[in-house]
Design a protein around this motif. Structure first.
Motif, short mmCIF file in Angstrom:
data_model
loop_
_atom_site.label_atom_id
_atom_site.label_comp_id
_atom_site.label_asym_id
_atom_site.label_seq_id
_atom_site.Cartn_x
_atom_site.Cartn_y
_atom_site.Cartn_z
N GLU A 78 0.82 -1.21 0.00
CA GLU A 78 0.00 0.00 0.00
C GLU A 78 0.85 1.25 0.00
O GLU A 78 0.46 2.28 -0.56
CB GLU A 78 -0.93 0.01 1.21
CG GLU A 78 -1.98 -1.11 1.19
CD GLU A 78 -2.79 -1.16 2.47
OE1 GLU A 78 -2.50 -0.35 3.38
OE2 GLU A 78 -3.71 -2.00 2.57
N ALA A 79 2.04 1.18 0.60
CA ALA A 79 2.89 2.36 0.73
C ALA A 79 3.80 2.57 -0.48
O ALA A 79 4.07 3.72 -0.85
CB ALA A 79 3.75 2.26 1.99
N PHE A 80 4.25 1.49 -1.12
CA PHE A 80 5.32 1.63 -2.10
C PHE A 80 4.99 1.17 -3.51
O PHE A 80 5.68 1.58 -4.47
CB PHE A 80 6.56 0.86 -1.63
CG PHE A 80 7.17 1.40 -0.37
CD1 PHE A 80 7.94 2.55 -0.40
CD2 PHE A 80 6.95 0.78 0.85
CE1 PHE A 80 8.51 3.06 0.75
CE2 PHE A 80 7.50 1.28 2.01
CZ PHE A 80 8.28 2.43 1.97
N ASN A 81 4.01 0.32 -3.71
CA ASN A 81 3.78 -0.26 -5.04
C ASN A 81 3.04 0.72 -5.95
O ASN A 81 1.84 0.62 -6.19
CB ASN A 81 3.01 -1.58 -4.92
CG ASN A 81 3.88 -2.70 -4.38
OD1 ASN A 81 5.05 -2.50 -4.08
ND2 ASN A 81 3.31 -3.88 -4.24
N PHE A 82 3.84 1.69 -6.48
CA PHE A 82 3.30 2.72 -7.35
C PHE A 82 4.26 2.96 -8.51
O PHE A 82 5.42 2.54 -8.49
CB PHE A 82 3.10 4.04 -6.61
CG PHE A 82 2.07 3.99 -5.51
CD1 PHE A 82 0.72 3.91 -5.82
CD2 PHE A 82 2.46 4.02 -4.18
CE1 PHE A 82 -0.22 3.87 -4.80
CE2 PHE A 82 1.53 3.99 -3.17
CZ PHE A 82 0.18 3.90 -3.48
N GLU A 83 3.78 3.70 -9.49
CA GLU A 83 4.61 4.26 -10.54
C GLU A 83 5.01 5.66 -10.07
O GLU A 83 4.24 6.60 -10.18
CB GLU A 83 3.83 4.31 -11.85
CG GLU A 83 4.62 4.81 -13.04
CD GLU A 83 3.80 4.81 -14.30
OE1 GLU A 83 4.03 3.98 -15.18
OE2 GLU A 83 2.87 5.66 -14.39
N TRP A 84 6.23 5.78 -9.54
CA TRP A 84 6.68 7.02 -8.92
C TRP A 84 7.34 7.92 -9.97
O TRP A 84 8.15 7.47 -10.78
CB TRP A 84 7.71 6.74 -7.82
CG TRP A 84 7.20 5.94 -6.67
CD1 TRP A 84 7.13 4.58 -6.56
CD2 TRP A 84 6.70 6.45 -5.43
NE1 TRP A 84 6.62 4.21 -5.34
CE2 TRP A 84 6.35 5.33 -4.63
CE3 TRP A 84 6.52 7.73 -4.92
CZ2 TRP A 84 5.83 5.48 -3.34
CZ3 TRP A 84 6.01 7.88 -3.64
CH2 TRP A 84 5.66 6.76 -2.86
N GLU A 85 7.00 9.21 -9.94
CA GLU A 85 7.76 10.19 -10.70
C GLU A 85 9.07 10.42 -9.96
O GLU A 85 9.08 10.71 -8.76
CB GLU A 85 7.00 11.50 -10.84
CG GLU A 85 5.76 11.39 -11.71
CD GLU A 85 5.10 12.74 -11.96
OE1 GLU A 85 5.70 13.77 -11.57
OE2 GLU A 85 4.02 12.77 -12.54
#
Length: 344
Positions: free
Chosen positions: A211-218
């Motif tokens: 929930e905290a980290f599994n993203f497509e981060w800019e």
């Protein structure tokens, strides 16, 4: 995600050589002007200064070639031949603010795949340099992120729970997240979409870490020591830490004043030295616990503090076990040495 063909021009060939007394009309220049302080002007300067902090090294000019100089009304002033990077930089830096330059096209070059390309306009030249620069940024960024001797500490995060946690690269290209006594396994990948650099994180977890980290981060890649990532309204700042306790014989801490041979140890800090996936074949998250004897580790009794432990011998062997957080099974045992040392 949009796929980009890897385009790094390794060699630019300018087909016309300028002689001092050669008529300009016989050489032929384009009216595709490059203005002083334009984006292409600065990109060309960076190509000609590959060793500088802002230099671009993945593309090279093949000298010699002519540069045509124009005044503020874009009236032809002169033609100058440049024979190396130093002469090119000198020319660019000594142009007047309202002057512009022009190049002879076409230019030819090869990509890293061996494809021969032809560049016919300033826009095509700018695109070739920008594509090259994107690949260079990704390469430099990945080299920095994947430095095996270092780790990345979370210095600030909208989710304050994970401040102080570490990311560390493994030799196979995967990444671990180290938070207190827990280790999470995953991957991250850098890429461009249009002109934005992204880092995609995916840790194998179905709970708070996902929930905290599994993203497509800019990804704002500002230096080799500090990076800022944003996604879903969150901001994550990470800084590099190359002072890891993993490369000495013992894990050392300074003696407590007045207590020779005794120090206070945060044993969980040594977890990131245990290796890739200690006894973990499924890459489920692991939890580590610490003990003074191997028997205690095997029975799970008399667990010692992971955040504040004073050694009882010097040096002393600490034993640990790893637990699969998903299945609850023990995956392995190990040990390491701690030592209190005098410090000034």
């Amino acid at each position: 995600m949009k796929n980009y063909r890897k385009l790094i021009v390794l060699l630019l060939i300018f087909p016309f050589l300028a002689c001092e007394n050669e008529p300009v009309g016989e050489i032929g220049y384009t009216t595709d002007y490059i203005l002083v302080d334009s984006e292409l002007y600065h990109l060309m300067k960076r190509v000609a200064e590959p060793e500088s902090g802002e230099g671009i090294s993945c593309i090279q000019f093949n000298y010699s070639f002519p540069i045509f100089v124009f005044d503020g009304n874009q009236e032809f002033l002169r033609v100058e031949g440049v024979n190396n990077n130093e002469e090119f930089i000198f020319l660019l830096e000594n142009l007047e603010e309202d002057e512009s330059i022009s190049l002879s096209y076409p230019m030819s070059g090869t990509t890293t795949s061996g494809e021969w390309i032809e560049i016919n306009t300033n826009s095509e030249l700018k695109e070739a340099i920008e594509n090259c620069l994107k690949e260079e940024i990704i390469s430099n960024c990945n080299q920095t992120l994947c430095e095996l001797q270092c780790a990345w500490v979370i210095t600030a995060f909208s989710n304050t729970t994970f401040e102080g946690a570490y990311f560390r690269n493994n030799a196979d290209g995967t990444f671990n997240l180290y938070h207190t006594t827990n280790v999470y396994f995953g991957t991250w990948t850098t890429y461009f979409i249009e002109d934005q650099l992204y880092l995609n994180m995916h840790f194998i977890d179905d709970g708070v870490v996902a929930e905290a980290f599994n993203f497509e981060w800019e990804l704002d890649y500002t230096s080799d020591e500090f990076m800022t990532l944003t996604a879903e309204g969150q901001t994550l700042s990470i800084g590099i830490d190359c002072e890891l306790p993993c490369f000495e014989e013992n894990y050392t801490q300074c003696e407590i004043e007045g207590s020779e041979g005794t120090a206070n140890f945060a044993l969980q800090q040594y977890v990131l030295c245990f290796g890739y996936n200690y006894g973990n074949s499924a890459n489920h998250p692991l939890e580590f616990s610490f003990y003074e004897t191997l028997e205690n580790a095997q029975t799970g009794s008399n667990q010692i503090s992971s955040t504040s432990y004073n050694n009882i011998e010097n040096p002393q062997t600490i034993y640990f076990k790893s637990l699969d957080m998903q299945t609850g099974t023990t995956t392995g045992f190990g040990s390491f040495n701690i030592e209190a040392i005098p410090c000034n």
